[in-house]
Design a protein around this motif. Sequence first.
Motif, PDB file in Angstrom:
ATOM      1  N   ILE A 177       0.850  -1.282  -0.047  1.00 27.43           N
ATOM      2  CA  ILE A 177      -0.049   0.058  -0.205  1.00 27.43           C
ATOM      3  C   ILE A 177       0.858   1.162  -0.193  1.00 27.43           C
ATOM      4  N   LEU A 178       2.003   1.368   0.703  1.00 27.52           N
ATOM      5  CA  LEU A 178       3.045   2.447   0.836  1.00 27.52           C
ATOM      6  C   LEU A 178       3.349   2.628  -0.545  1.00 27.52           C
ATOM      7  N   LYS A 179       3.392   1.912  -1.751  1.00 25.64           N
ATOM      8  CA  LYS A 179       3.996   2.153  -2.922  1.00 25.64           C
ATOM      9  C   LYS A 179       2.819   2.733  -3.764  1.00 25.64           C
ATOM     10  N   HIS A 180       1.392   2.874  -3.126  1.00 26.50           N
ATOM     11  CA  HIS A 180       0.518   3.587  -4.077  1.00 26.50           C
ATOM     12  C   HIS A 180      -0.194   4.491  -2.952  1.00 26.50           C
ATOM     13  N   PRO A 181       0.161   5.524  -2.712  1.00 27.65           N
ATOM     14  CA  PRO A 181      -0.174   6.423  -1.623  1.00 27.65           C
ATOM     15  C   PRO A 181      -1.792   6.857  -2.046  1.00 27.65           C
ATOM     16  N   GLN A 182      -2.257   6.721  -3.180  1.00 32.57           N
ATOM     17  CA  GLN A 182      -3.775   7.092  -3.650  1.00 32.57           C
ATOM     18  C   GLN A 182      -4.570   6.094  -2.978  1.00 32.57           C
ATOM     19  N   VAL A 183      -4.122   4.935  -2.398  1.00 35.46           N
ATOM     20  CA  VAL A 183      -5.016   3.901  -1.962  1.00 35.46           C
ATOM     21  C   VAL A 183      -5.555   4.097  -0.404  1.00 35.46           C
ATOM     22  N   GLU A 184      -6.880   3.846  -0.588  1.00 40.09           N
ATOM     23  CA  GLU A 184      -7.421   3.805   1.159  1.00 40.09           C
ATOM     24  C   GLU A 184      -7.505   2.315   1.343  1.00 40.09           C
ATOM     25  N   LEU A 185      -6.938   1.962   2.594  1.00 41.83           N
ATOM     26  CA  LEU A 185      -7.017   0.767   3.123  1.00 41.83           C
ATOM     27  C   LEU A 185      -7.865   0.634   4.321  1.00 41.83           C
ATOM     28  N   TYR A 186      -8.703  -0.471   4.373  1.00 41.33           N
ATOM     29  CA  TYR A 186      -9.573  -0.721   5.315  1.00 41.33           C
ATOM     30  C   TYR A 186      -9.377  -2.204   5.627  1.00 41.33           C
ATOM     31  N   LEU A 187      -9.414  -2.422   7.080  1.00 42.18           N
ATOM     32  CA  LEU A 187      -9.072  -3.829   7.370  1.00 42.18           C
ATOM     33  C   LEU A 187     -10.163  -4.281   8.187  1.00 42.18           C
ATOM     34  N   THR A 188     -10.386  -5.774   7.763  1.00 43.82           N
ATOM     35  CA  THR A 188     -11.423  -6.461   8.761  1.00 43.82           C
ATOM     36  C   THR A 188     -11.022  -7.232   9.797  1.00 43.82           C
ATOM     37  N   SER A 189     -11.689  -7.534  10.693  1.00 40.51           N
ATOM     38  CA  SER A 189     -11.115  -8.284  11.918  1.00 40.51           C
ATOM     39  C   SER A 189     -11.161  -9.774  11.798  1.00 40.51           C
ATOM     40  N   GLU A 190     -12.197 -10.426  10.726  1.00 43.34           N
ATOM     41  CA  GLU A 190     -12.209 -11.563  10.760  1.00 43.34           C
ATOM     42  C   GLU A 190     -12.425 -11.983   9.190  1.00 43.34           C
ATOM     43  N   ASN A 191     -12.408 -13.111   8.850  1.00 38.79           N
ATOM     44  CA  ASN A 191     -12.492 -13.583   7.811  1.00 38.79           C
ATOM     45  C   ASN A 191     -14.072 -13.599   6.954  1.00 38.79           C
ATOM     46  N   ARG A 192     -14.549 -12.846   6.375  1.00 43.76           N
ATOM     47  CA  ARG A 192     -15.943 -12.732   5.837  1.00 43.76           C
ATOM     48  C   ARG A 192     -15.920 -13.061   4.462  1.00 43.76           C
ATOM     49  N   GLY A 193     -15.129 -12.914   3.764  1.00 42.94           N
ATOM     50  CA  GLY A 193     -15.126 -13.142   2.417  1.00 42.94           C
ATOM     51  C   GLY A 193     -15.179 -12.127   1.326  1.00 42.94           C
ATOM     52  N   ALA A 194     -15.020 -12.205  -0.018  1.00 34.54           N
ATOM     53  CA  ALA A 194     -14.973 -10.902  -0.746  1.00 34.54           C
ATOM     54  C   ALA A 194     -16.314 -10.270  -0.773  1.00 34.54           C
ATOM     55  N   GLY A 195     -17.484 -11.031  -0.832  1.00 31.22           N
ATOM     56  CA  GLY A 195     -18.564 -10.088  -0.881  1.00 31.22           C
ATOM     57  C   GLY A 195     -18.834  -9.371   0.294  1.00 31.22           C
ATOM     58  N   TYR A 196     -18.424  -9.684   1.428  1.00 32.77           N
ATOM     59  CA  TYR A 196     -18.404  -8.712   2.644  1.00 32.77           C
ATOM     60  C   TYR A 196     -17.406  -7.832   2.391  1.00 32.77           C
ATOM     61  N   ALA A 197     -16.369  -8.089   1.940  1.00 32.16           N
ATOM     62  CA  ALA A 197     -15.499  -6.884   1.745  1.00 32.16           C
ATOM     63  C   ALA A 197     -15.899  -5.918   0.690  1.00 32.16           C
ATOM     64  N   ARG A 198     -16.367  -6.242  -0.489  1.00 33.78           N
ATOM     65  CA  ARG A 198     -16.840  -5.239  -1.469  1.00 33.78           C
ATOM     66  C   ARG A 198     -18.301  -4.508  -0.862  1.00 33.78           C
ATOM     67  N   ASN A 199     -19.010  -5.145   0.235  1.00 35.99           N
ATOM     68  CA  ASN A 199     -19.896  -4.247   0.875  1.00 35.99           C
ATOM     69  C   ASN A 199     -19.334  -3.239   1.858  1.00 35.99           C
TER      70      ASN A 199
END
Length: 112
Positions: A51-73
């Motif tokens: 992420i440091l190589k791409h300063p325009q990126v907003e990073l958000y972390l989830t605390s449990e494995n909920r899958g790609a669909g959850y991440a998209r939401n």
Amino acid sequence: MKTINYSFIIPHKNSYELLNRCLKSIPQRNDIQIIVIDDNSDNTTKLKDVILKHPQVELYLTSENRGAGYARNVGLSYAKGKWILFPDADDYYDTNNLINLLNKFAFDTKTD
């Protein structure tokens, strides 16, 4: 206030090199928002190095494995763009074709 036309929401889990390739293929423009939602990867240090190589990126972390669909939401709750794109971390774009496509969206939707 700048206008965000496109929000790219990228779910991610443990695919650091592929995520880097994906991010490199998205042009850095003022009207593009890039959101990465990490689904509890094993190595946040490695993730933050990418992420440091791409300063325009907003990073958000989830605390449990909920899958790609959850991440998209989750990403949708942060999206500001008129258009939403959902690449996966292992996708990448031909940059010239992507720019042409984005410019066509902008041209076709002008209401002036």
